[in-house]
Design a protein around this motif. Structure first.
Motif, PDB file in Angstrom:
ATOM      1  N   ARG A  24      34.356 -69.018 129.355  1.00 36.09           N
ATOM      2  CA  ARG A  24      35.675 -69.399 129.843  1.00 36.09           C
ATOM      3  C   ARG A  24      35.698 -70.899 130.166  1.00 36.09           C
ATOM      4  NH1 ARG A  24      39.497 -66.101 132.867  1.00 36.09           N
ATOM      5  NH2 ARG A  24      37.954 -64.445 132.542  1.00 36.09           N
ATOM      6  N   HIS A  25      36.726 -71.591 129.648  1.00 31.62           N
ATOM      7  CA  HIS A  25      36.948 -73.005 129.978  1.00 31.62           C
ATOM      8  C   HIS A  25      38.318 -73.111 130.643  1.00 31.62           C
ATOM      9  CE1 HIS A  25      36.995 -77.383 129.710  1.00 31.62           C
ATOM     10  NE2 HIS A  25      38.235 -77.280 129.253  1.00 31.62           N
ATOM     11  N   VAL A  26      38.341 -73.705 131.850  1.00 30.05           N
ATOM     12  CA  VAL A  26      39.565 -73.819 132.624  1.00 30.05           C
ATOM     13  C   VAL A  26      39.766 -75.270 133.052  1.00 30.05           C
ATOM     14  CG1 VAL A  26      40.815 -73.056 134.682  1.00 30.05           C
ATOM     15  CG2 VAL A  26      39.303 -71.460 133.496  1.00 30.05           C
ATOM     16  N   ARG A  34      40.912 -71.135 128.191  1.00 29.80           N
ATOM     17  CA  ARG A  34      40.465 -70.656 126.880  1.00 29.80           C
ATOM     18  C   ARG A  34      39.236 -69.781 127.094  1.00 29.80           C
ATOM     19  NH1 ARG A  34      38.363 -75.068 122.909  1.00 29.80           N
ATOM     20  NH2 ARG A  34      36.551 -74.859 124.279  1.00 29.80           N
ATOM     21  N   ILE A  35      39.334 -68.527 126.624  1.00 33.23           N
ATOM     22  CA  ILE A  35      38.250 -67.566 126.809  1.00 33.23           C
ATOM     23  C   ILE A  35      37.758 -67.110 125.442  1.00 33.23           C
ATOM     24  CG2 ILE A  35      37.539 -65.431 127.924  1.00 33.23           C
ATOM     25  CD1 ILE A  35      39.988 -65.629 129.704  1.00 33.23           C
ATOM     26  N   ARG A  36      36.501 -67.295 125.179  1.00 33.93           N
ATOM     27  CA  ARG A  36      35.882 -66.777 123.964  1.00 33.93           C
ATOM     28  C   ARG A  36      35.143 -65.484 124.295  1.00 33.93           C
ATOM     29  NH1 ARG A  36      33.408 -72.431 121.410  1.00 33.93           N
ATOM     30  NH2 ARG A  36      35.440 -73.424 121.023  1.00 33.93           N
ATOM     31  N   ASN A  37      35.208 -64.526 123.372  1.00 38.68           N
ATOM     32  CA  ASN A  37      34.667 -63.177 123.606  1.00 38.68           C
ATOM     33  C   ASN A  37      35.305 -62.549 124.840  1.00 38.68           C
ATOM     34  OD1 ASN A  37      32.912 -63.247 121.381  1.00 38.68           O
ATOM     35  ND2 ASN A  37      31.274 -64.183 122.596  1.00 38.68           N
ATOM     36  N   ASP A  38      36.622 -62.714 124.967  1.00 37.80           N
ATOM     37  CA  ASP A  38      37.365 -62.206 126.118  1.00 37.80           C
ATOM     38  C   ASP A  38      37.197 -60.695 126.229  1.00 37.80           C
ATOM     39  OD1 ASP A  38      39.128 -62.022 128.242  1.00 37.80           O
ATOM     40  OD2 ASP A  38      40.884 -61.858 126.930  1.00 37.80           O
ATOM     41  N   ILE A  39      36.797 -60.235 127.409  1.00 43.61           N
ATOM     42  CA  ILE A  39      36.616 -58.806 127.660  1.00 43.61           C
ATOM     43  C   ILE A  39      37.926 -58.238 128.185  1.00 43.61           C
ATOM     44  CG2 ILE A  39      35.331 -57.077 128.964  1.00 43.61           C
ATOM     45  CD1 ILE A  39      33.045 -59.103 129.172  1.00 43.61           C
ATOM     46  N   ALA A  40      38.496 -57.277 127.474  1.00 43.88           N
ATOM     47  CA  ALA A  40      39.782 -56.704 127.875  1.00 43.88           C
ATOM     48  C   ALA A  40      39.904 -55.310 127.305  1.00 43.88           C
ATOM     49  CB  ALA A  40      40.937 -57.579 127.393  1.00 43.88           C
ATOM     50  N   PHE A  87      37.683 -59.753 122.514  1.00 45.88           N
ATOM     51  CA  PHE A  87      38.552 -60.517 121.626  1.00 45.88           C
ATOM     52  C   PHE A  87      37.834 -61.810 121.255  1.00 45.88           C
ATOM     53  CE2 PHE A  87      42.232 -58.563 124.143  1.00 45.88           C
ATOM     54  CZ  PHE A  87      42.222 -57.449 123.330  1.00 45.88           C
ATOM     55  N   ALA A  88      38.129 -62.305 120.074  1.00 40.67           N
ATOM     56  CA  ALA A  88      37.494 -63.548 119.651  1.00 40.67           C
ATOM     57  C   ALA A  88      37.864 -64.698 120.575  1.00 40.67           C
ATOM     58  CB  ALA A  88      37.885 -63.875 118.211  1.00 40.67           C
ATOM     59  N   GLU A  89      39.168 -64.785 120.944  1.00 42.76           N
ATOM     60  CA  GLU A  89      39.593 -65.904 121.782  1.00 42.76           C
ATOM     61  C   GLU A  89      40.920 -65.579 122.448  1.00 42.76           C
ATOM     62  OE1 GLU A  89      40.637 -70.533 120.925  1.00 42.76           O
ATOM     63  OE2 GLU A  89      38.698 -69.802 120.178  1.00 42.76           O
ATOM     64  N   ASN A  90      41.098 -66.104 123.652  1.00 44.72           N
ATOM     65  CA  ASN A  90      42.335 -65.942 124.413  1.00 44.72           C
ATOM     66  C   ASN A  90      42.716 -67.301 124.981  1.00 44.72           C
ATOM     67  OD1 ASN A  90      44.359 -65.346 126.293  1.00 44.72           O
ATOM     68  ND2 ASN A  90      43.467 -63.376 126.823  1.00 44.72           N
ATOM     69  N   ASN A  91      43.944 -67.763 124.703  1.00 45.80           N
ATOM     70  CA  ASN A  91      44.391 -69.072 125.148  1.00 45.80           C
ATOM     71  C   ASN A  91      45.684 -68.950 125.938  1.00 45.80           C
ATOM     72  OD1 ASN A  91      42.635 -71.320 123.793  1.00 45.80           O
ATOM     73  ND2 ASN A  91      42.995 -69.792 122.187  1.00 45.80           N
ATOM     74  N   THR A  92      45.708 -69.541 127.143  1.00 44.42           N
ATOM     75  CA  THR A  92      46.925 -69.545 127.950  1.00 44.42           C
ATOM     76  C   THR A  92      47.148 -70.938 128.529  1.00 44.42           C
ATOM     77  OG1 THR A  92      45.766 -68.894 129.974  1.00 44.42           O
ATOM     78  CG2 THR A  92      46.662 -67.134 128.612  1.00 44.42           C
ATOM     79  N   GLN A  93      48.434 -71.272 128.711  1.00 41.99           N
ATOM     80  CA  GLN A  93      48.850 -72.491 129.404  1.00 41.99           C
ATOM     81  C   GLN A  93      50.014 -72.118 130.316  1.00 41.99           C
ATOM     82  OE1 GLN A  93      49.871 -75.526 126.576  1.00 41.99           O
ATOM     83  NE2 GLN A  93      47.873 -75.491 125.568  1.00 41.99           N
ATOM     84  N   GLN A  94      49.937 -72.524 131.574  1.00 38.37           N
ATOM     85  CA  GLN A  94      50.984 -72.142 132.509  1.00 38.37           C
ATOM     86  C   GLN A  94      51.147 -73.197 133.593  1.00 38.37           C
ATOM     87  OE1 GLN A  94      48.741 -68.561 134.133  1.00 38.37           O
ATOM     88  NE2 GLN A  94      49.602 -69.381 136.019  1.00 38.37           N
ATOM     89  N   LEU A  95      52.345 -73.226 134.152  1.00 37.26           N
ATOM     90  CA  LEU A  95      52.668 -74.072 135.291  1.00 37.26           C
ATOM     91  C   LEU A  95      53.179 -73.175 136.410  1.00 37.26           C
ATOM     92  CD1 LEU A  95      53.229 -76.849 136.670  1.00 37.26           C
ATOM     93  CD2 LEU A  95      55.514 -76.756 135.634  1.00 37.26           C
TER      94      LEU A  95
END
Length: 854
Positions: A517-519, A544-550, A585-593
């Motif tokens: 996870r990179h934040v 950005r999360i690689r190998n996201d567990i969900a 999951f291979a990757e999960n990307n989020t951007q929020q304010l």
């Protein structure tokens, strides 16, 4: 007027000795928007004298990042909640994090605790102050920087037996909830004893008790609605106790133990679809049941110390915890073709986790801008997880163990300081670096690195930027939970656009990998004025999360293509079962304010206004006497209204024995005034902005705006865009906008609170060619609560003293009985999205009666 004057005279005569003594021994609480390190101003509401001190408030968190929000006793009373846990729930908008974690890190008097269970049941009357701090402060206490920090400061003296009865029911009927709680708490400076017992019950709500379309079997014409629960009946018994004391002037110890038993039983309809010959069924068929029972035991201990051989400015703590959880589930499977009962599926699991960690905090060396401070945490844990599953009479076992050795180092380096006149044009500037290493016996070595900047260019403005890279392993439960099959589960098949009844499979997945996870966070905090309790906060977060567990997402064509072995269809293409166990999951990307503000405005009680008017009248009388050369009126507060005449030749006395509830007992040697329960427990007496009768008008508003939320399932599979037509669950896509607002008003112990939650609409495209769609409408719900603290109604308590410490609350959740509206492209509501299935309870009314015995 005569009766009013007599009442006020007795009131002032009773509290004036405590107020006068408190001025010399106890500092006044600072305004809730003041930083913990700022000088405190003490003022007596009946004089113009102001005393300025420079010491930090008792129990403050030692940090270069001041609290974003501070709540004093009057602020806390305005929420009218019963326990620390309830208050933390009310503060969810203020303590929420854009990094997506759950409950914040909780400190007690600026120190670590073994677990939240140690203080969760304490009554709110025992709280002196609450500090809410940024996520980066968690690093200074050995935690990860993805949770805000909430510091609860308790009063030095308090004792009470608290009892509460609560009952609730939906306005549409069908079921009810009950809660009974008793709590004993005694705080005496260096000792704290607490025992809490709570029972919660919830009755069943059947589909037949709501407007739900009946579920028809395989042509037999049997209505299954009376055999399916929308809300499963449940029971929860929790016993929680803790004992804390100071072993000496620099060392404190705490031990805490809890035991909780939870059980529930859901009805899943009839097993007609599994029976080849319905006539073989009993005349009165029994529904399939899914029952569960969980027993959780916890033991925690904490040692907190001040001073080390190399420096008195250092502090340390050792925390130890042991948790044992055993769970049993039984799921019926119906009948075979001959009408014989199939063996039920069973799942049993036992988890044991024990761990200990130590934290050192203190200054390393000095720089011109201040101390270079550090915190070092060292820890280790042992865990085991054993599970057994019986499916179709066939057993399967899993036994996992995990040993963890961990360490974390955090360093804060001051660069500029206004107070020390170092690079003053820059304001206050601190940079931070941290690194954590975990060695897991089953996953190897995982690391976390981070760095950040804390910058206050101007006093009202603070900017915080941080970057974090984390490696996380799946839990032993995610790896080894027993595999459980649940029949007759409704799901929406996005591929066919139909609501179907399938068997869902849950449990552990031993093939899960660690995620990375990179934040990045950019935060802004603004306080426009020190005289107004108003604060603004904005956090922009990218993850950005690689190998996201969900958990496995909704049944869409891309998801089924990525995990074809998780879905079973019959020869006609109808969905039969879904394996919902967690995946990577291979990757999960989020951007929020996430941005918002908090506002708290003190409101004078009616008593304060009367005291001010009488004081003004007395000053006018004094001025007139001086101008006319007449004798001055008698001095002293009791003299302002006179004394009640003595009876049978006895001397006169202040009205009501010197106080509202009789003369206060003499405090023990060394006691701090204002440490008891009830009215005499708050610093500042009755008057002033933080007094026992002080009111509040409060408002908070937080808006979350999602700019991006995308999931890359696997290479070669289309990316799921949850903001633009895709879904990762059965509740639609990701709402682009979410609002959480609260408003409250309290005066003279009577108040009202209103909460509002809203989320924007989403659209999900369905079908193999995305030709159809589901429209999930926006959803806004109001929660209302009105309350009356009868113990603060002076006239009422004078006549009925047993009402002292009594509060009555009436709450209405989902005030407008709002449900989300879901329709397909033709405007038809799919069976699985009927309003009573989405929210079976709807509007519910709760009445609670709470009584404190001091």
């Amino acid at each position: 007027m005569k009766r009013l004057g007599t009442t006020l005279a007795g009131l002032l005569a009773g509290v004036s000795p405590l107020v006068a003594q408190a001025q010399t021994t106890a500092p006044q609480q600072q305004p809730s928007n003041s930083p913990a390190q700022a000088p405190a101003q003490e003022s007596d509401p009946y004089t113009d004298e102001i005393v300025v001190t420079s010491s930090a408030p008792r129990g403050a968190v030692q940090s270069d990042i001041p609290p974003e929000i501070q709540l004093n006793q009057a602020d806390i009373r305005a929420y009218a909640v019963s326990s620390v846990a309830d208050l933390l729930n009310e503060l969810a908008p203020q303590t929420g994090s854009g990094r997506g974690s759950g409950r914040p890190v909780v400190l007690l008097n600026g120190r670590r605790i073994s677990s939240f269970a140690e203080i969760r049941d304490l009554p709110t009357e025992a709280i002196e102050r609450v500090d809410i701090l940024a996520e980066e402060v968690a690093l200074k206490f050995g935690y990860s920087a993805d949770q805000r920090v909430v510091n609860f400061v308790l009063r030095e003296r308090f004792r009470a037996l608290t009892t509460e009865l609560e009952a609730g029911a939906p306005t549409e009927g069908g079921n009810s909830t009950q809660q009974v709680q008793a709590d004993i708490l005694k705080i005496n400076r260096d000792r704290r004893v607490n025992l809490d017992v709570k029972y919660q019950g919830n009755s069943a709500l059947l589909e037949s008790e709501r407007n739900v379309l009946p579920t028809i079997g395989d042509g037999s014409g049997v209505n299954q609605a009376p055999y399916r629960t929308l809300v499963a009946p449940s029971q929860d018994l929790n016993i929680n106790g803790s004992y804390a004391r100071d072993l000496n002037a620099k060392l404190g110890a705490t031990i805490n133990g809890t035991l909780e038993v939870q059980q529930s039983e859901a009805l899943r309809g009839l097993a007609l679809s599994q029976v080849a010959a319905p006539l073989a069924l009993p005349t009165d068929p029994s529904p399939l049941t899914a029952s569960s029972r969980t027993i959780t035991a916890h033991l925690g201990t904490t040692l907190n110390g001040d001073g080390l051989p190399w420096g008195n400015a250092w502090s340390w703590s050792i925390v130890g915890n042991y948790d044992r959880t055993s769970s049993n589930t039984i799921t019926d499977r119906g009948f075979d073709a001959a009408g014989a009962a199939r063996p039920a599926d069973r799942g049993e699991s036992t988890s044991n986790v024990g761990g200990v960690d130590a934290l050192l905090r203190g200054p390393l060396f000095k720089l011109p801008a201040g101390d270079v401070s550090t915190s070092l945490r060292l820890g280790g844990s042992l865990s085991s997880f054993d599970s057994t599953a019986f499916r179709g009479g066939q057993p399967s076992d899993a036994s996992l163990s995990r040993n963890i050795a961990s360490s974390q180092l955090n360093i804060d380096l001051p660069i500029a300081s206004r107070r020390r006149d170092v690079l003053q044009p820059l304001g206050d500037l601190t940079i931070n670096g941290n690194v954590a290493v975990q060695h897991l016996s089953d996953f190897g070595t995982l690391t976390t690195t981070g760095y950040g900047v804390n910058w206050s260019p101007l006093k009202p403005v603070r900017l915080i930027a941080s970057w974090t890279d984390t490696e996380d392993a799946p839990t032993t439960g995610q790896l080894g939970n027993p595999v459980i099959a649940s029949p007759n589960t409704r799901v929406f098949d996005y591929r066919t656009g139909q609501t179907v009844t399938v068997t869902t499979i849950t449990g552990g997945n031993p093939l899960l990998q660690a995620e990375k996870r990179h934040v990045m966070k950019l935060g802004l905090e603004l306080r426009p004025s020190e005289k107004t309790d108003l604060s603004f906060r904005a956090d922009y977060v990218t993850t950005r999360i690689r190998n996201d567990i969900a958990s496995l997402p909704a049944v869409t064509a891309p998801v089924e293509a990525a995990f074809p072995d998780r879905f079973v269809r019959d020869a006609d293409g109808d969905l039969v079962s879904i394996d919902n166990r967690a995946v990577n999951f291979a990757e999960n990307n989020t951007q929020q304010l996430r941005w918002g503000f908090n506002l708290s405005v003190p409101i004078k009680s009616s008593l304060e206004k009367k005291i001010a008017a009488l004081r003004a009248q007395r000053e006018a009388e004094r001025a007139a006497a001086i101008a006319g050369g007449k004798p001055l009126p008698p001095e002293g507060r009791a003299g302002l209204f006179g004394q009640q005449p003595g009876q049978n030749g006895q001397p006169g006395r202040p009205p009501f024995g010197g106080s509202l509830f009789g003369p206060p007992p003499a405090p023990p040697t060394g006691a701090t005034p204002g440490g008891g329960g009830g009215f005499r427990g708050g610093r500042g007496g009755f008057g002033g902005p933080n007094g026992a009768l002080a009111g509040r008008m409060q408002f908070s508003l937080y808006h979350t705006w999602y700019f991006k939320n995308q999931i890359k399932i696997r290479d070669g599979v289309p990316i799921l865009d949850l903001l633009n037509g895709d879904a990762a669950g059965n509740n639609g896509g990701q709402p682009a906008h979410q609002i959480d607002a609260q408003a409250g008003f309290t005066k003279n112990g009577v108040g009202i609170r209103l909460g509002y939650k809203w989320q924007s609409s989403t659209t999900v495209f369905t079908g193999l060619n995305n030709t159809d769609r589901l429209n999930f409408g926006d959803l806004g719900t109001f929660n209302l609560r009105v309350f009356a603290d009868l113990g603060r109604q002076i006239k009422l308590v004078r006549e009925h003293r047993w009402l002292r410490g009594t509060r009555v609350s009436l709450g209405v959740s989902n005030l407008l009985n709002t449900r989300q509206r879901v329709t397909d492209q033709t405007g038809v509501v799919p069976v699985n999205y009927q309003p009573d299935l989405l929210d079976p309870t709807g509007r519910a009314v709760t009445l609670s009666i709470r009584k404190l015995f001091f």
